[in-house]
Design an enzyme around this catalytic site. Structure first.
Site, PDB file in Angstrom:
ATOM      1  N   ASP A 275     -30.477 -12.720  -3.851  1.00  0.00           N
ATOM      2  CA  ASP A 275     -29.358 -12.701  -2.907  1.00  0.00           C
ATOM      3  C   ASP A 275     -29.204 -14.021  -2.161  1.00  0.00           C
ATOM      4  OD1 ASP A 275     -28.921 -10.069  -3.614  1.00  0.00           O
ATOM      5  OD2 ASP A 275     -29.993  -9.246  -1.896  1.00  0.00           O
ATOM      6  N   LEU A 276     -27.997 -14.231  -1.657  1.00  0.00           N
ATOM      7  CA  LEU A 276     -27.660 -15.443  -0.909  1.00  0.00           C
ATOM      8  C   LEU A 276     -28.680 -15.739   0.187  1.00  0.00           C
ATOM      9  CD1 LEU A 276     -25.671 -17.701   0.091  1.00  0.00           C
ATOM     10  CD2 LEU A 276     -24.534 -15.895   1.423  1.00  0.00           C
TER      11      LEU A 276
END
Length: 284
Positions: free
Chosen positions: A109-110
């Site tokens: 994830d970011l």
């Protein structure tokens, strides 16, 4: 279509496809999308990250392993078309030595930091993705969660479905044909006053898996913005992102069959969070 596959423009059920996926048989309900103007496949605007900032832990002719900082995408997203990503930075890095674009194997994830591997050839990508499909790589994360998971070691098993409108995972009925199984093995590494440092080993690797599974058991990650419940007062600890770090990654080299083992130390913000919680627990 082969060119589109090579450039990461084809998606099956929201998952990027590569050349090895060209022969995959479709079934009723499959959704194929072609993103022709995907960032990274044409001229891009420069972003705040530069190729020289990549933290490369290992590289050879088949693959590259990186320690991704929080705040940097693993791959370009259509809804964030101008945001930099590991893919776009690797393209710049490879271009300087006359190499081609990277091939996506998996992603994190970011706002999750830590280990991620990319292939440098379609053949290596196919071999690595097959390892991930068979759940063979060891993928271990460290997370800071609210509360104290009980028992202190165990397994989380859930049936999840991706909400394409809300862009989140949701728990669904065990027999939901649209659902997927999510399995994680956890153990508490250290207990603090009202939080805990937890090690999580993925058996499956679904999108946002650890974040939703922890939330379903009342153990929201510190800093979590998406998978939350109740008023903000229930989550009083200030942290700028979800406290999740891809700490360990082990897999077999796709060419020479060596077992490769990597560990990424906790980043500064994560270490400072743990130190702060530890000090509070000890009354300092």
């Amino acid at each position: 279509m082969v060119t589109a596959l090579e450039r990461g423009k084809v998606f099956l059920n929201e998952v990027e496809c590569g050349v090895p996926d060209a022969s995959k048989r479709l079934v009723a309900g499959d959704v194929v999308r072609v993103w022709m103007d995907r960032p990274g496949s044409a001229t891009r605007r420069p972003g705040p990250y530069k190729a020289g900032a990549l933290d490369i832990l290992f590289e050879d002719d088949a693959l590259v392993v990186l320690n991704k900082p929080a705040g940097l995408l693993s791959v370009p997203l259509e809804r964030r078309s101008q945001s930099p990503s590991i893919v776009t930075l690797l393209e710049d890095y490879f271009r300087s030595s006359g190499k081609r674009k990277p091939f996506v194997v998996h992603r994190i994830d970011l706002d999750t930091s830590g280990l991620v591997v990319f292939a440098k050839t379609a053949l290596a990508q196919a071999a690595l993705k097959e390892q991930f499909r068979r759940r063979e790589p060891e993928r271990v994360y460290w997370a800071v969660v609210y509360g104290h998971p009980s028992p202190a070691q165990g397994t989380w098993r859930d049936r999840l479905v991706w909400d394409t409108k809300a862009l989140i995972q949701k728990e669904t009925h065990p027999n939901d044909p649209a659902g997927v199984d999510a399995v994680s093995h956890y153990k508490v590494v250290e207990r603090f006053t009202d939080t805990a440092l937890v090690e999580v080993r993925l058996e499956t690797g679904k999108r946002n898996q650890i974040r939703i599974q922890a939330r379903l058991r009342g153990h929201t990650l510190v800093g979590e913005r998406r998978y939350v419940y109740g008023p903000d007062a229930l989550r009083p600890i200030v942290f700028s992102r979800q406290a999740l770090h891809a700490y360990r990654l082990t897999f077999v080299h796709p060419a020479d069959r060596r077992v490769l083992h990597f560990e990424a130390p906790l980043p500064v913000d994560f270490r400072e969070l743990v130190d702060r919680l530890r000090a509070r627990a000890h009354g300092n």
